[in-house]
Design an enzyme around this catalytic site. Structure first.
Site, mmCIF file in Angstrom:
data_model
loop_
_atom_site.group_PDB
_atom_site.id
_atom_site.type_symbol
_atom_site.label_atom_id
_atom_site.label_comp_id
_atom_site.label_asym_id
_atom_site.label_seq_id
_atom_site.Cartn_x
_atom_site.Cartn_y
_atom_site.Cartn_z
ATOM 1 N N SER A 47 -12.474 3.423 16.582
ATOM 2 C CA SER A 47 -11.231 2.682 16.895
ATOM 3 C C SER A 47 -10.307 2.635 15.677
ATOM 4 C CB SER A 47 -11.557 1.257 17.377
ATOM 5 O OG SER A 47 -12.274 0.550 16.385
ATOM 6 N N SER A 117 -19.535 -4.870 15.662
ATOM 7 C CA SER A 117 -19.815 -6.264 16.047
ATOM 8 C C SER A 117 -19.437 -6.521 17.505
ATOM 9 C CB SER A 117 -19.132 -7.252 15.102
ATOM 10 O OG SER A 117 -17.785 -6.931 14.819
HETATM 11 N N1 LIG Z 1 -3.343 4.002 13.972
HETATM 12 C C1 LIG Z 1 -4.567 4.343 13.556
HETATM 13 N N2 LIG Z 1 -5.348 3.411 13.004
HETATM 14 C C2 LIG Z 1 -6.604 3.725 12.584
HETATM 15 N N3 LIG Z 1 -7.151 4.954 12.681
HETATM 16 C C3 LIG Z 1 -6.419 5.924 13.246
HETATM 17 C C4 LIG Z 1 -5.098 5.655 13.709
HETATM 18 N N4 LIG Z 1 -4.606 6.799 14.229
HETATM 19 C C5 LIG Z 1 -5.556 7.727 14.076
HETATM 20 N N5 LIG Z 1 -6.655 7.224 13.470
HETATM 21 C C6 LIG Z 1 -7.886 7.991 13.156
HETATM 22 O O1 LIG Z 1 -8.954 7.443 13.917
HETATM 23 C C7 LIG Z 1 -10.176 7.577 13.195
HETATM 24 C C8 LIG Z 1 -10.810 6.208 13.069
HETATM 25 O O2 LIG Z 1 -12.054 6.343 12.421
HETATM 26 P P1 LIG Z 1 -12.771 5.161 11.667
HETATM 27 O O3 LIG Z 1 -13.913 5.772 10.926
HETATM 28 O O4 LIG Z 1 -11.801 4.357 10.894
HETATM 29 O O5 LIG Z 1 -13.318 4.292 12.885
HETATM 30 P P2 LIG Z 1 -14.340 3.068 12.879
HETATM 31 O O6 LIG Z 1 -13.785 2.062 13.816
HETATM 32 O O7 LIG Z 1 -14.605 2.635 11.481
HETATM 33 O O8 LIG Z 1 -15.633 3.712 13.529
HETATM 34 P P3 LIG Z 1 -17.200 3.359 13.265
HETATM 35 O O9 LIG Z 1 -17.503 2.095 13.988
HETATM 36 O O10 LIG Z 1 -17.925 4.537 13.854
HETATM 37 O O11 LIG Z 1 -17.417 3.255 11.782
HETATM 38 C C9 LIG Z 1 -9.831 8.182 11.834
HETATM 39 O O12 LIG Z 1 -10.068 9.571 11.889
HETATM 40 C C10 LIG Z 1 -8.341 7.876 11.701
HETATM 41 O O13 LIG Z 1 -7.680 8.812 10.896
#
Ligand SMILES: Nc1ncnc2c1ncn2[C@@H]1O[C@H](COP(=O)(O)OP(=O)(O)OP(=O)(O)O)[C@@H](O)[C@H]1O
Ligand SMILES: [Mg+2]
Length: 214
Positions: A47, A117
């Site tokens: 996300s 979470s």
């Molecule tokens: N507006 C945005 N905000 C955040 N991420 C974005 C957005 N647009 C595109 N993305 C892309 O979406 C991906 C989000 O990955 P991220 O690792 O931050 O997710 P996460 O929620 O931490 O997942 P996990 O729970 O698996 O760790 C990244 O590749 C990021 O570049």
């Protein structure tokens, strides 16, 4: 439904007495020039929790705040390396993170946490562990189709192939926050705009100086 109760009822330490610190929490807060809090990012895998939490952490650091970032995978390498992804282990994962975040808040920091979470009750448990206003829930709201398309770690593909079990959004539930302090829709805003929305909240609510330049 969270199995948290079954976890904390197993407390094993007795005869432990809290030792009061010589340097008080108030003194530590005064030394920082900003208010401490946990900025709790929650949302599906992919996300954008880690991406936005890092951007926020960077912005706050540049503003001179004392910050720290606790991120899912990193914590699972160490502190929570013994935990898996069953419902009970996810709950214990959050409970430990909550306790660590609480220590950082006691030290006067603005700490960002980036964990899926998925359970409402567990996020509320962490909120209740902290003082009033010290838990800022940030819902990183991204449709699962978008998360699956991004699939930055290839996890959705593995989960669909049956190689990963208990995957949030596929065969494990995600309980959407009902009244998060901040609601961020990443399919409608850039990473920078999402991070700015959070930093602006901190300014508006008086956690950091409203006049601080970014
Ligand atoms: N507006 C945005 N905000 C955040 N991420 C974005 C957005 N647009 C595109 N993305 C892309 O979406 C991906 C989000 O990955 P991220 O690792 O931050 O997710 P996460 O929620 O931490 O997942 P996990 O729970 O698996 O760790 C990244 O590749 C990021 O570049
Ligand atoms: Mg992440």
């Amino acid at each position: 439904m969270s199995p948290y109760k079954t976890v904390i009822n197993e407390a094993k330490s007795t005869d432990v007495v809290w030792h009061l610190a010589s340097v008080t929490h108030e003194q530590r807060v005064m030394a920082q020039g900003h208010l401490p809090a946990v900025i709790w990012f929650t949302g599906l895998s992919g996300s954008g929790k880690s991406t936005i939490a890092n951007a926020v952490d960077n912005m706050l650091y540049d503003l001179g705040c004392t910050t720290y970032l606790l991120d899912g995978d990193n914590v699972r390498h160490g502190l929570n390396g013994d935990l898996g992804f069953s419902d009970a282990d996810r709950v214990e994962n959050i409970r430990r993170i909550g306790e660590v975040a609480k220590l950082f808040v006691d030290a006067g920091l603005l700490v960002s946490t980036a964990f899926i979470s998925p359970f409402l009750a567990d996020r509320e448990m962490v909120r209740n562990q902290l003082g009033f206003g010290q838990f800022i829930e940030v819902f990183i709201d991204t449709p699962i189709e978008v998360c699956e398309q991004r699939d930055p770690k290839g996890l959705y593909q593995k989960a669909r192939a049956g190689e990963i079990r208990n995957f949030t959004g596929i065969d494990s539930s995600y309980e959407v926050p009902l009244t998060p302090e901040i609601h961020v829709e990443t399919d409608k805003m850039s990473v920078n705009a999402c991070a700015e929305k959070i930093v602006n909240y901190l300014k508006t609510k008086g956690y950091i100086e409203a006049t601080a330049d970014q």
